[in-house]
Design an enzyme around this catalytic site. Structure first.
Site, PDB file in Angstrom:
ATOM      1  N   PRO A   2       0.791  -1.216   0.000  1.00 65.57           N
ATOM      2  CA  PRO A   2       0.000   0.000   0.000  1.00 65.57           C
ATOM      3  C   PRO A   2       0.830   1.275   0.000  1.00 65.57           C
ATOM      4  O   PRO A   2       1.762   1.424   0.779  1.00 65.57           O
ATOM      5  CB  PRO A   2      -0.745  -0.117   1.328  1.00 65.57           C
ATOM      6  CG  PRO A   2       0.099  -1.037   2.167  1.00 65.57           C
ATOM      7  CD  PRO A   2       1.196  -1.554   1.349  1.00 65.57           C
ATOM      8  N   GLU A   3       0.428   2.179  -0.854  1.00 62.89           N
ATOM      9  CA  GLU A   3       0.972   3.532  -0.839  1.00 62.89           C
ATOM     10  C   GLU A   3      -0.172   4.464  -0.429  1.00 62.89           C
ATOM     11  O   GLU A   3      -1.233   3.994  -0.029  1.00 62.89           O
ATOM     12  CB  GLU A   3       1.521   3.904  -2.218  1.00 62.89           C
ATOM     13  CG  GLU A   3       2.565   2.912  -2.713  1.00 62.89           C
ATOM     14  CD  GLU A   3       3.116   3.262  -4.079  1.00 62.89           C
ATOM     15  OE1 GLU A   3       3.161   4.450  -4.413  1.00 62.89           O
ATOM     16  OE2 GLU A   3       3.480   2.339  -4.820  1.00 62.89           O
TER      17      GLU A   3
END
Length: 287
Positions: A2-3
Site C-alpha cells: 500500500p501507498e
DNA sequence: CATTTCACCTGGTGGC
DNA sequence: TGCCACCAGGTGAAAT
C-alpha cells in the site's frame, strides 16, 4: 502493498465501519511479532477504548482512541469523556499488510497477527504475511503523539515543494520515495507521477528547474487523487477494509508495463533500477 | 550529514 | 508435479 491512495482507501473504509465502536477484547499473535510496542502493552492500552476516528498520515493508519480503560481494575469504563483522544493505535501495512473489518465468525486468515473484538460484534483484524508491517501503541498522556515525518503530497505548496529538493544530489525517483521528505509516495506513484510530469527518474533532484518541480507537484497530486477515487491500485493482493480491490492499476501508464508501448508516443517502456527499486519510464516522453 | 545498499519475510510466477 | 531463481507496493540499519 500500500501507498498513499491504498492507505487512504483503507483508512476511510475502516473509519466508516468502526467509528464510535468500543474495543472489548484484544488478541495478538506471538510468533516474531511485527510490533514496535510489545504486544502485551498494546493489548493493555487498547482494551476498553472507544474508537473516536481512523485516518491516514503518510502511509500510516492512525486509530484515535478515547475513554478510560480502567476495566482491568474492575470499574466501569467512564462514559463522560469518551471522545477526548487519549491514545493512538498506529498501523503501518508494510508491503503485504491488511487491516480488515470482519464479522466475528469469518475464517481467520493465515498470518493474522492481531484481532480486536468490538462491542458491535465486528472484528478489526491485522493480517500481514511478509511481516514488514508495524503496529504501535501511543499514550498521549505520556507525550507519545504520532507525528509522521515528511510533507503531505496532497497539501504541499509550490515553494515548500521546491525547497524539499534544493541541493540534493540523489535521483528524483529516490527523493520521491524518501518518506522524510514526502510522506506516502511509493514505487507505483513515483513512476506514474514522473511519467506524467515528463521527467526521467535518474535526474538529480537538485538539478530540476522550478517549472519542472511544479509540473511534478501537480502530476503527483493529480495521480494520487485520481487513484484514491478509484480505490487504489490492486497489483497483486491489495484489498480495502471490506476486501474489495481497487482499479487504478488499469490506469497505470508505465508501472509494470516494461516492453509495452507508451500510451502517449508508442515507444517501448523501459525498466531500470533506481534506489534498488524497479523503475519504469518512457525514454521519449521523459527527459 | 547525505546517500546507497542490503537484510528483513512469505508467496507467486515462470522456466526447465 | 517439483525444484529453483527471481520478483514484489516498504522501511531502517549499516556501510560508504
Amino acid at each position: 502493498m500500500p501507498e498513499l491512495p491504498e492507505v487512504e482507501t483503507i483508512a476511510r473504509g475502516v473509519d466508516a465501519r468502526v467509528r464510535g465502536d468500543r474495543i472489548v477484547d484484544v488478541w495478538f499473535g506471538t510468533h516474531r511479532e511485527p510490533f514496535k510496542t510489545p504486544a502485551v502493552r498494546q493489548a493493555e492500552g487498547l482494551h476498553e477504548r472507544k474508537i473516536v476516528s481512523v485516518h491516514r498520515v503518510g502511509k500510516h493508519i492512525v486509530v484515535e482512541l478515547g475513554g478510560e480503560n480502567d476495566a482491568r481494575s474492575g470499574k466501569k469504563p467512564a462514559r463522560t469523556q469518551d471522545s477526548a483522544i487519549v491514545a493512538q493505535w498506529v498501523v503501518h501495512l508494510g508491503m503485504t499488510g491488511r487491516l480488515l473489518v470482519t464479522s466475528p465468525d469469518a475464517p481467520v486468515a493465515k498470518h493474522t497477527h492481531a484481532r480486536l473484538r468490538l462491542a458491535s460484534g465486528r472484528e478489526l483484524r491485522f493480517v500481514d504475511p511478509r511481516r514488514f508491517g508495524r503496529l504501535d501503541f501511543r499514550d498521549l498522556r505520556k507525550g507519545q503523539a504520532f507525528a509522521g515525518p515528511g510533507a503531505e503530497p496532497l497539501a504541499i505548496e509550490p515553494a515548500e515543494f521546491v525547497q524539499l529538493f534544493r541541493g540534493r544530489k540523489l535521483a528524483i525517483k529516490a527523493a520521491l520515495l524518501n518518506q522524510t521528505l514526502l510522506a506516502g509516495v511509493g514505487n507505483i506513484y513515483a513512476d506514474e507521477s514522473l511519467f506524467r510530469a515528463g521527467i526521467r527518474p535518474r535526474r538529480k533532484a537538485g538539478r530540476l528547474t522550478r517549472v519542472e518541480l511544479e509540473k511534478l507537484r501537480l502530476a503527483l497530486r493529480d495521480v494520487l487523487e485520481h487513484a484514491i477515487r478509484l480505490g487504489g491500485s490492486s497489483v497483486s493482493d491489495y484489498v480495502d477494509a471490506e476486501g474489495v480491490r481497487g482499479f487504478f492499476q488499469l490506469e497505470h501508464c508505465v508501472y509494470q508495463r516494461t516492453g509495452e508501448p507508451c500510451l502517449r508516443c508508442g515507444s517501448t517502456i523501459k525498466r531500470i533500477v533506481v534506489a534498488g527499486r524497479s523503475t519504469h519510464y518512457c525514454a521519449h516522453c521523459q527527459r
